[in-house]
Write a protein that holds these residues in place. Structure first.
Motif, short mmCIF file in Angstrom:
data_model
loop_
_atom_site.label_atom_id
_atom_site.label_comp_id
_atom_site.label_asym_id
_atom_site.label_seq_id
_atom_site.Cartn_x
_atom_site.Cartn_y
_atom_site.Cartn_z
N ASP A 1 3.65 -16.16 -55.03
CA ASP A 1 3.63 -14.61 -55.54
C ASP A 1 2.43 -14.54 -56.24
N ILE A 2 1.75 -13.48 -56.06
CA ILE A 2 0.58 -12.69 -56.78
C ILE A 2 0.75 -11.69 -57.26
N THR A 3 0.10 -11.08 -58.30
CA THR A 3 -0.01 -9.75 -58.82
C THR A 3 -0.62 -8.61 -57.77
N ILE A 4 0.02 -7.80 -57.52
CA ILE A 4 -0.57 -7.02 -56.54
C ILE A 4 -0.61 -5.47 -57.48
N ASP A 5 -1.62 -4.96 -57.82
CA ASP A 5 -1.71 -3.69 -58.72
C ASP A 5 -2.28 -2.49 -57.82
N VAL A 6 -1.64 -1.76 -57.46
CA VAL A 6 -2.51 -0.42 -56.76
C VAL A 6 -2.55 0.66 -57.81
N GLU A 7 -3.73 1.12 -57.85
CA GLU A 7 -3.88 2.41 -58.91
C GLU A 7 -3.90 3.47 -58.22
N TRP A 8 -2.45 3.75 -58.17
CA TRP A 8 -1.84 4.95 -57.38
C TRP A 8 -2.61 6.21 -57.78
N ALA A 9 -3.14 6.62 -58.98
CA ALA A 9 -3.47 7.77 -59.36
C ALA A 9 -4.91 8.03 -59.00
N ALA A 10 -5.74 6.70 -58.83
CA ALA A 10 -6.90 7.01 -58.16
C ALA A 10 -6.91 7.03 -56.61
N LEU A 11 -5.81 6.56 -56.19
CA LEU A 11 -5.88 6.44 -54.59
C LEU A 11 -5.19 7.79 -54.08
N ALA A 12 -4.71 8.44 -55.13
CA ALA A 12 -3.83 9.74 -54.73
C ALA A 12 -5.00 10.89 -54.61
N LEU A 13 -5.49 11.01 -53.32
CA LEU A 13 -6.58 12.22 -53.56
C LEU A 13 -5.52 13.65 -53.94
N PRO A 14 -6.24 14.65 -54.68
CA PRO A 14 -5.47 15.78 -54.87
C PRO A 14 -5.23 16.71 -53.67
N ASP A 15 -4.00 17.24 -53.95
CA ASP A 15 -3.56 18.13 -52.89
C ASP A 15 -3.31 17.67 -51.48
N GLN A 16 -3.16 16.28 -51.42
CA GLN A 16 -2.85 15.53 -50.09
C GLN A 16 -1.75 14.87 -49.89
N ALA A 17 -0.73 15.19 -51.01
CA ALA A 17 0.48 14.42 -50.89
C ALA A 17 1.15 14.28 -49.74
N GLU A 18 0.99 15.17 -48.93
CA GLU A 18 1.82 15.39 -47.62
C GLU A 18 1.23 14.38 -46.65
N ARG A 19 0.25 13.86 -46.80
CA ARG A 19 -0.44 13.09 -45.84
C ARG A 19 -0.23 11.39 -46.45
N TYR A 20 0.15 11.13 -47.68
CA TYR A 20 0.37 9.75 -47.97
C TYR A 20 0.80 8.85 -47.15
N SER A 21 1.92 9.29 -46.69
CA SER A 21 2.84 8.49 -45.65
C SER A 21 2.06 8.25 -44.14
N ARG A 22 1.16 8.89 -43.90
CA ARG A 22 0.16 8.68 -42.74
C ARG A 22 -0.44 7.40 -42.87
N GLU A 23 -0.37 6.71 -41.66
CA GLU A 23 -1.28 5.19 -41.35
C GLU A 23 -2.56 5.49 -41.69
N ASP A 24 -3.23 6.60 -41.50
CA ASP A 24 -4.66 6.69 -41.77
C ASP A 24 -4.81 7.11 -43.08
N PHE A 25 -3.97 7.20 -44.06
CA PHE A 25 -4.31 7.67 -45.69
C PHE A 25 -4.49 6.53 -46.31
N TRP A 26 -3.58 5.70 -46.61
CA TRP A 26 -3.61 4.17 -47.28
C TRP A 26 -3.48 3.18 -46.42
N THR A 27 -2.40 3.21 -45.42
CA THR A 27 -2.10 1.97 -44.92
C THR A 27 -3.06 1.16 -44.01
N ASN A 28 -3.64 1.89 -43.12
CA ASN A 28 -4.94 1.12 -42.40
C ASN A 28 -6.25 1.35 -43.05
N ILE A 29 -6.22 1.66 -44.20
CA ILE A 29 -7.45 1.89 -45.13
C ILE A 29 -7.47 0.55 -46.02
#
Length: 147
Positions: free
Chosen positions: A37-65
């Motif tokens: 078990d390790i700590t995994i911190d995601v700085e969501w506010a940094a990763l969340a590009l403005p006005d892109q919320a509808e794309r967050y679930s796409r594999e090419d937004f965060w998942t594959n990056i």
């Protein structure tokens, strides 16, 4: 890192859905690859590009990056007993972030650092999503140099 902005309701909802539907499984894969078990911190506010919320679930937004390359890198490193032992002994935390001023679009090795047990991954979301292996390779190289 860059200054954190406040997420709006649509962004918070999209992040919560992504965490539930996609991220939690990827997080489990990262922990399994390390073997502890390790700590995994995601700085969501940094990763969340403005006005892109509808794309967050796409594999090419965060998942594959961020997350698939990290799972691949950790799995590759921990594929044998020596690698697994090295990861378990040294890796304590992973931080995913995006700093617009320093995140590389292509030179992925410039977006990966490992110090004091913390692996920090600073890539640009929603960019060059097909370069999973290149990102994973940058993560592997940084960890191999320091483990």
């Amino acid at each position: 890192m860059s200054e954190q902005r406040t997420l709006n309701l649509a962004e918070r909802r999209a992040i919560a859905a992504y965490q539930e539907e996609t991220f939690n499984g990827l997080k489990a894969q990262m922990i399994e690859a390390v073997g502890k078990d390790i700590t995994i911190d995601v700085e969501w506010a940094a990763l969340a590009l403005p006005d892109q919320a509808e794309r967050y679930s796409r594999e090419d937004f965060w998942t594959n990056i961020f997350f698939v390359p990290t799972v691949k890198a950790l799995s590759d490193l921990g594929a044998d007993a020596m690698g697994k032992e090295a990861l378990q002994g040294a890796l304590q935390r992973i931080v995913f972030t995006y700093d617009e001023a320093t995140a590389p679009s292509m030179a992925y090795e410039n977006g990966v650092s490992f110090a004091d047990g913390t692996l920090t991954i600073n890539f640009k979301p929603f960019t060059n999503a097909d370069y999973i292996d290149d990102r994973a390779s940058a993560i592997v190289k940084e960890l191999e140099r320091k483990l």
